[in-house]
Design a protein around this motif. Structure first.
Motif, short mmCIF file in Angstrom:
data_model
loop_
_atom_site.label_atom_id
_atom_site.label_comp_id
_atom_site.label_asym_id
_atom_site.label_seq_id
_atom_site.Cartn_x
_atom_site.Cartn_y
_atom_site.Cartn_z
N SER A 1 -0.19 -6.21 -6.60
CA SER A 1 -0.01 -4.80 -6.95
C SER A 1 0.21 -4.56 -8.43
N THR B 1 0.82 -1.21 0.00
CA THR B 1 0.00 0.00 0.00
C THR B 1 0.85 1.26 0.00
N MET C 1 0.51 2.06 -3.63
CA MET C 1 -0.79 1.88 -4.26
C MET C 1 -1.75 2.95 -3.76
#
Length: 254
Positions: free
Chosen positions: A253, A150, A153
């Motif tokens: 991802s 994350t 992202m």
């Protein structure tokens, strides 16, 4: 116990070890021969984990640890050294989240995420490096910062968590550069989504299942997926690796 014993002779301190991947990391490191120091705020869970590791033939010490507190962090290292000698492996894993849209999340929750996920990682890594240098073992020292996919992202509802993990990743590169000549190796481990207490029951909901459906392989990461990289980064084999990011996410991802 592992037959390879790739961490034999090492002492590894792991934060956030009361559940999830932190508890998993403790079991893996102990099985590979390390003396393991497990820290978290939920001492009852730590003690249960310690008992399991010891019953399996490992060496383990459980310490109460609030990573956001420098005094608590120092005390944890003091206890580790008293039990097993200098710590030469650190896994800064402790982390929390405060999910919610940016306009709705309480500033107190935002601050707490950064206190644990960023300040806590910094204090854990810094104290470890200081101790390694003082003990004359910095060159064989290993520091692993647990970041997240994350960090790079964009996912609505996890702004605080994602931003904190981006900070962790960049911090790891900075520390690696600062300590390149006279300190331990520092690397970032960036996991994908694994079933854990941190994720809660999100992936059992309709929204969570839709999220999984958007990933190329449409599945969660296996709980043992991080084990080989963790052991490598803590071992002598990673002598020439510092300042690197290792993404283990089964393609989530992409």
């Amino acid at each position: 116990m592992s037959k390879t014993q790739r961490l034999a002779g090492r002492t590894v301190l792991i934060t956030g070890a009361s559940s999830g991947i932190g508890a998993r990391f403790a079991r893996v490191a102990a099985a590979e021969g390390a003396a393991v120091v497990i820290g978290a705020r939920r001492v009852d869970r730590l003690e249960a984990l310690r008992d399991d590791i010891v019953a399996e033939g490992g060496r383990c010490l459980a310490v109460a640890l609030d990573v956001a507190s420098e005094a608590s962090t120092i005390a944890a290292y003091d206890a580790a050294e008293a039990a097993f000698g200098p710590v030469d492996g650190v896994v800064a894993n402790a982390g929390i989240t405060a999910d919610g849209l940016a306009e709705e999340i309480a500033v107190e929750d935002f601050d707490q995420v950064f206190a644990v996920n960023v300040r806590g990682v910094f204090l854990t890594a810094r104290e470890g490096a200081r101790r390694m240098r003082k003990a004359g073992i910095a060159e064989r020292g290993r520091v692993v910062l647990v970041s997240s996919i994350t960090a790079r992202m964009v996912t609505p509802g996890v702004t605080a968590y994602s931003a904190s993990k981006a900070a962790v990743s960049h911090m790891g590169r900075h520390l690696a550069r600062e300590w390149a000549r006279h300190g331990p190796n520092v690397n970032n481990l960036c996991p994908g989504y694994i079933k854990s207490e941190l994720a809660g029951d999100w992936f059992e909901t309709e929204g969570g299942r839709k999220q999984i459906g958007k990933w190329p392989r449409r599945r969660m990461l296996d709980e043992d997926a991080l084990d080989p990289m963790l052991v490598y980064l803590l071992s002598d084999e990673s002598k020439g690796v510092t300042g690197a990011d290792f993404t283990i996410d089964d393609g989530q991802s992409l």
